[in-house]
Design a protein around this motif. Structure first.
Motif, PDB file in Angstrom:
ATOM      1  N   ILE A 177       0.857  -1.193   0.000  1.00 51.98           N
ATOM      2  CA  ILE A 177       0.000   0.000   0.000  1.00 51.98           C
ATOM      3  C   ILE A 177       0.886   1.234   0.000  1.00 51.98           C
ATOM      4  O   ILE A 177       1.744   1.396   0.870  1.00 51.98           O
ATOM      5  CB  ILE A 177      -0.936   0.019   1.212  1.00 51.98           C
ATOM      6  N   ILE A 178       0.687   2.100  -0.985  1.00 51.63           N
ATOM      7  CA  ILE A 178       1.431   3.354  -1.086  1.00 51.63           C
ATOM      8  C   ILE A 178       0.427   4.496  -1.011  1.00 51.63           C
ATOM      9  O   ILE A 178      -0.494   4.569  -1.828  1.00 51.63           O
ATOM     10  CB  ILE A 178       2.216   3.437  -2.404  1.00 51.63           C
ATOM     11  N   VAL A 179       0.586   5.363  -0.029  1.00 50.55           N
ATOM     12  CA  VAL A 179      -0.352   6.469   0.160  1.00 50.55           C
ATOM     13  C   VAL A 179       0.394   7.801   0.094  1.00 50.55           C
ATOM     14  O   VAL A 179       1.332   8.037   0.866  1.00 50.55           O
ATOM     15  CB  VAL A 179      -1.097   6.359   1.505  1.00 50.55           C
ATOM     16  N   ILE A 180      -0.034   8.657  -0.835  1.00 42.69           N
ATOM     17  CA  ILE A 180       0.475  10.023  -0.898  1.00 42.69           C
ATOM     18  C   ILE A 180      -0.390  10.844   0.039  1.00 42.69           C
ATOM     19  O   ILE A 180      -1.608  10.914  -0.129  1.00 42.69           O
ATOM     20  CB  ILE A 180       0.357  10.607  -2.328  1.00 42.69           C
ATOM     21  N   SER A 181       0.205  11.470   1.051  1.00 45.01           N
ATOM     22  CA  SER A 181      -0.636  12.137   2.054  1.00 45.01           C
ATOM     23  C   SER A 181       0.136  13.171   2.866  1.00 45.01           C
ATOM     24  O   SER A 181       1.354  13.058   3.047  1.00 45.01           O
ATOM     25  CB  SER A 181      -1.234  11.089   3.005  1.00 45.01           C
ATOM     26  N   HIS A 182      -0.634  14.154   3.366  1.00 45.81           N
ATOM     27  CA  HIS A 182      -0.129  15.111   4.355  1.00 45.81           C
ATOM     28  C   HIS A 182      -0.737  14.816   5.728  1.00 45.81           C
ATOM     29  O   HIS A 182      -0.339  15.420   6.716  1.00 45.81           O
ATOM     30  CB  HIS A 182      -0.528  16.545   3.971  1.00 45.81           C
ATOM     31  N   ASN A 183      -1.725  13.914   5.763  1.00 46.40           N
ATOM     32  CA  ASN A 183      -2.497  13.709   6.976  1.00 46.40           C
ATOM     33  C   ASN A 183      -1.684  13.000   8.057  1.00 46.40           C
ATOM     34  O   ASN A 183      -1.143  11.916   7.821  1.00 46.40           O
ATOM     35  CB  ASN A 183      -3.761  12.908   6.652  1.00 46.40           C
ATOM     36  N   ALA A 184      -1.639  13.592   9.247  1.00 46.29           N
ATOM     37  CA  ALA A 184      -0.812  13.058  10.332  1.00 46.29           C
ATOM     38  C   ALA A 184      -1.242  11.654  10.743  1.00 46.29           C
ATOM     39  O   ALA A 184      -0.399  10.794  11.032  1.00 46.29           O
ATOM     40  CB  ALA A 184      -0.870  14.000  11.538  1.00 46.29           C
TER      41      ALA A 184
END
Length: 222
Positions: free
Chosen positions: A196-203
Motif C-alpha cells: 500500500i502506497i499512500v500520498i498524504s499530508h495527513n498526520a
C-alpha cells in the motif's frame, strides 16, 4: 515487490525537473506513506508508478519484471491499482457497475446487481441503497466521487499487488476520514502480501504507515 530506480522526470515545454534520481524499494505487505511540501513531486511519482506519466529516465520493476514501458492497462493486469486524487466521471455508468467491474473485471449484465459489493460503499460512509443506482456523473459532488473512487480501489484489493492512493483524505469530511483510516487498516490486515502506497499530508495516515518517505524538491529527503 516494487522498485523504482534512478527515476528522473522533466515535464512541460521548459522541461522542468519534477523528480531527480529517485530510487525507492517497496516490500510486499508494506504500508508506505509518501509526503512532502506541495510541488515536491509526490503525485508525479504515483502517476509514474501507475504509468500515467512516463519518466524521462530510470526504471520501474514489479518483482523481476521491468514495467517501465508498460501501459496503464498492462500494469493494472499485473495488479497495480491507482486511486485518482481527482476522480474521473463516467457518463452512463452506475456506481454499482463501477464496483462490479472493479471487483470482478466483469460488467453488470442487464443492469442487475446482487449487492455483494455494497460493503465497499459502507466502508467510505455512503449508503448503498442511495448510491448503487446513481450514475458516476456531474450529479455527484466532488466528495462523493472521491469516496466512490476509493470504494472501487477497495473492491480491487483482493487481486492487487500494489495499491496506490493519491491524497485519499482530500475532499472528505472527518467522519469519512475515520472510515477511510479504518478501511486502510483493514486492507493492510486482510491483504498481507499487497503493498500500500499512500500520498498524504495527513498526520493520522502518516502515523499508520510502516515507513514514511519525504520528498523535497523532487528528491528523497534523507
Amino acid at each position: 515487490m516494487l522498485a523504482i530506480k534512478n527515476i528522473e522526470c522533466k515535464l512541460g515545454p521548459e522541461k522542468k525537473t519534477i523528480l531527480s534520481d529517485v530510487s525507492i524499494d517497496f516490500s510486499a505487505g508494506e504500508f508506505v506513506a509518501i509526503t512532502g511540501e506541495n510541488g515536491s513531486g509526490k503525485s508525479t511519482l504515483a502517476k509514474i508508478i501507475m504509468g500515467l506519466i512516463k519518466p524521462t529516465s530510470g526504471k520501474i520493476f514489479l518483482g523481476e519484471k521491468d514495467i517501465t514501458d508498460l501501459s496503464i492497462s498492462e500494469r493494472a493486469q499485473l495488479g497495480v491499482v491507482y486511486a485518482f486524487q481527482t476522480p474521473v466521471r463516467f457518463k452512463g455508468v452506475t456506481v454499482a457497475s463501477l464496483l462490479q467491474v472493479a471487483a470482478t473485471g466483469e460488467d453488470v449484465l442487464d443492469g442487475k446487481f446482487d449487492g455483494k459489493n455494497a460493503k465497499f460503499l459502507e466502508q467510505v460512509g455512503l449508503d448503498p441503497k442511495e448510491y448503487l443506482t446513481r450514475e458516476v456523473n456531474a450529479s455527484l459532488s466532488g466528495g462523493e466521487l472521491k469516496r466512490i473512487e476509493i470504494a472501487s480501489v477497495f473492491a480491487r484489493a483482493s487481486s492487487a499487488k500494489i495499491l496506490i492512493f493519491d491524497e485519499p483524505e482530500a475532499g472528505i469530511d472527518m467522519w469519512s476520514l475515520d472510515n477511510l483510516l479504518d478501511s486502510l487498516k483493514e486492507l493492510k490486515k486482510t491483504y498481507r502480501e499487497s503493498t500500500i502506497i499512500v500520498i498524504s499530508h495527513n498526520a493520522k495516515i502518516l502515523e499508520m504507515a510502516d515507513r514514511t518517505i519525504v520528498l523535497s524538491h523532487g528528491r528523497v529527503k534523507d
